[in-house]
Design a protein around this motif. Structure first.
Motif, mmCIF file in Angstrom:
data_model
loop_
_atom_site.group_PDB
_atom_site.id
_atom_site.type_symbol
_atom_site.label_atom_id
_atom_site.label_comp_id
_atom_site.label_asym_id
_atom_site.label_seq_id
_atom_site.Cartn_x
_atom_site.Cartn_y
_atom_site.Cartn_z
ATOM 1 N N HIS A 1 14.217 -10.935 22.638
ATOM 2 C CA HIS A 1 14.074 -10.541 24.031
ATOM 3 C C HIS A 1 15.077 -11.195 24.965
ATOM 4 C CE1 HIS A 1 11.186 -13.746 23.073
ATOM 5 N NE2 HIS A 1 11.677 -14.279 24.150
ATOM 6 N N HIS B 1 15.251 -5.545 28.100
ATOM 7 C CA HIS B 1 14.200 -4.548 28.315
ATOM 8 C C HIS B 1 14.704 -3.187 27.890
ATOM 9 C CE1 HIS B 1 10.991 -6.739 30.266
ATOM 10 N NE2 HIS B 1 11.882 -7.399 30.966
ATOM 11 N N GLU C 1 8.494 -6.785 10.760
ATOM 12 C CA GLU C 1 7.362 -7.661 10.443
ATOM 13 C C GLU C 1 7.687 -8.707 9.374
ATOM 14 O OE1 GLU C 1 2.543 -7.092 10.136
ATOM 15 O OE2 GLU C 1 3.933 -5.491 10.601
ATOM 16 N N PRO D 1 12.680 -4.975 24.483
ATOM 17 C CA PRO D 1 13.138 -5.948 23.490
ATOM 18 C C PRO D 1 13.516 -5.284 22.173
ATOM 19 C CG PRO D 1 10.761 -6.034 23.714
ATOM 20 C CD PRO D 1 11.253 -5.115 24.775
ATOM 21 N N ARG E 1 13.559 -20.843 16.840
ATOM 22 C CA ARG E 1 13.802 -20.536 18.249
ATOM 23 C C ARG E 1 14.850 -19.443 18.393
ATOM 24 N NH1 ARG E 1 14.060 -23.416 23.313
ATOM 25 N NH2 ARG E 1 12.287 -24.596 22.514
ATOM 26 N N GLN F 1 17.689 -26.702 25.677
ATOM 27 C CA GLN F 1 16.836 -27.750 25.125
ATOM 28 C C GLN F 1 15.858 -27.153 24.123
ATOM 29 O OE1 GLN F 1 13.391 -30.188 27.008
ATOM 30 N NE2 GLN F 1 15.285 -30.924 27.919
ATOM 31 N N VAL G 1 12.579 -5.505 18.743
ATOM 32 C CA VAL G 1 11.489 -6.150 18.016
ATOM 33 C C VAL G 1 11.885 -6.421 16.568
ATOM 34 C CG1 VAL G 1 9.099 -5.963 17.318
ATOM 35 C CG2 VAL G 1 9.817 -5.066 19.529
#
Lengths: 224, 224
Positions: free
Chosen positions: B144, B214, B221, B216, B137, B69, B218
DNA sequence: GCGGCTTACTGTCAATTGGACAATAAGCTA
DNA sequence: TAGCTTATTGTCCAATTGACAGTAAGCCGC
């Protein structure tokens, strides 16, 4: 039939709490539930409705606190009255000492979320699921957004910010490393005066300009 | 009045694409829109309705792909027919070569999301907003969670996985560092045979047990 | 006004990680 | 068998992280 339900989180005595109300009418009369209610007939915006419920049921001024949509809950049978779709919102409030009494919202109580998770407090409808989703959302957003500042007042110390992380994640954090890391994140917090406490006075900070944290504060692996 | 709308994302030729349909009826007849439709009368679960629309409007078997969702869109005036609340879902499909034609879903087309973001393709209702929320999203969850594997087939090479990250984030990644990092994440991917390609044959992998990553991966920027 | 208590803050160091890049491996093709 | 292509393994240095020690700055009680 659309309702709006609220997961309102705050910190009280170093513990993560949620605002719950005792239901005054059937169904589930007398049981605890998330604050919420039906949409005003016709043309009410969802976000506006959430703000209205925040004021009516919780006695909180929505304008100043964080409010975001959490999700929709529409499983058939979740409400014995028939087909009810509920839009859940997540609100974060700074630690208010008052137990949210006063106005319309009698019967509203802060409850530690740990007590709900442990089964000590049961909630009406599927509100336990919604509350868990809200807590998990907060945990996740603490990592890469400045959401933690929403738990604090206008200004706060780094220790206070640390207690937010510790309470929400359920872990202990080394204050010295936290201090260094938090200040290394561009635009997270900015200095704003000093504050006298017990012990050495602490520097005060305000929330900075950045909503997103670079680099993120990664949650330790075993966090709740 | 509740509708379900779908943001369906996939990778085509190294680009992030979304499935759009041409509306056959008013309002917005002839314009592009997200696939979706009204809830079946009465007691249909939201997630079930999303699966149904996925099959009806997109010709995709919902059982095998990722579906979550995304949010609710209920601003008054978003639909000229009156008060319509739309529940949006995000689906991730592996790169299917077929342009999603065939069954009911004629007029369904994959479109690069970049073209929509650049204003080259306009969408009906507030679907542009919903699409952007869906893409954002996906970008966030790539960091992660193991969502990237949903863009791939049952098995995939690390290069294919890398192309997912590059397309969704809109950045270039060093293959050697990516290789190292991805394999260092416990339970993300597990080996499963080999595959002949042009150049040296690549090892194949399947999605591992972990949904959360684990540590993540990343996002750099400046990512889109 | 001086220890002692409490909390805030600054350093240090070793170990790990991360980004940039070179080198090698293994297939295919001509 | 040389050459092309893509995959995979290494290496190096800079930056980050986690564990922990040390210093600072108030207040309290005497």
């Amino acid at each position: 039939m659309v309702t709006v339900d609220l997961v309102i989180l705050t910190l009280r005595a170093g513990e993560l709490n949620a605002l719950l109300v005792e239901r005054g009418v059937e169904p589930y009369q007398g049981e605890m539930a998330l604050p919420g209610g039906f949409l005003n007939n016709g043309e009410e915006d969802l976000q506006v409705a959430a703000h209205r419920e925040l004021a009516e049921e919780a006695g909180l001024d929505g304008a100043s606190l964080h409010l975001e949509q959490l999700g929709v809950y529409g499983t058939p049978g979740r409400d014995p009255r028939g087909r009810v779709v509920s839009v859940a919102y997540l609100a974060i409030a700074p630690g208010l000492p008052e137990p949210a009494a006063g106005t319309d919202a009698a019967g509203a109580r802060w409850q530690p979320v740990g007590a709900v998770a442990a089964g000590k407090v049961r909630l009406a409808f599927d509100h336990e699921l919604i509350l868990n989703d809200g807590v998990e959302r907060a945990r996740a957003k603490l990592e890469h957004t400045a959401l933690a500042t929403a738990f604090c007042g206008e200004t706060f110390t780094i220790s206070e910010l640390q207690r937010v992380y510790e309470a929400v994640w359920g872990v202990e954090i080394d204050p010295r490393n936290f201090y260094r890391k938090v200040q290394g994140v561009e635009g997270f917090i900015v200095p704003d005066g000093h504050k006298a406490t017990r012990g050495r006075p602490a520097r005060l900070f305000r929330a900075g300009r950045s909503a997103a944290l670079h680099p993120p504060l990664v949650r330790p692996e075993g966090a709740t």
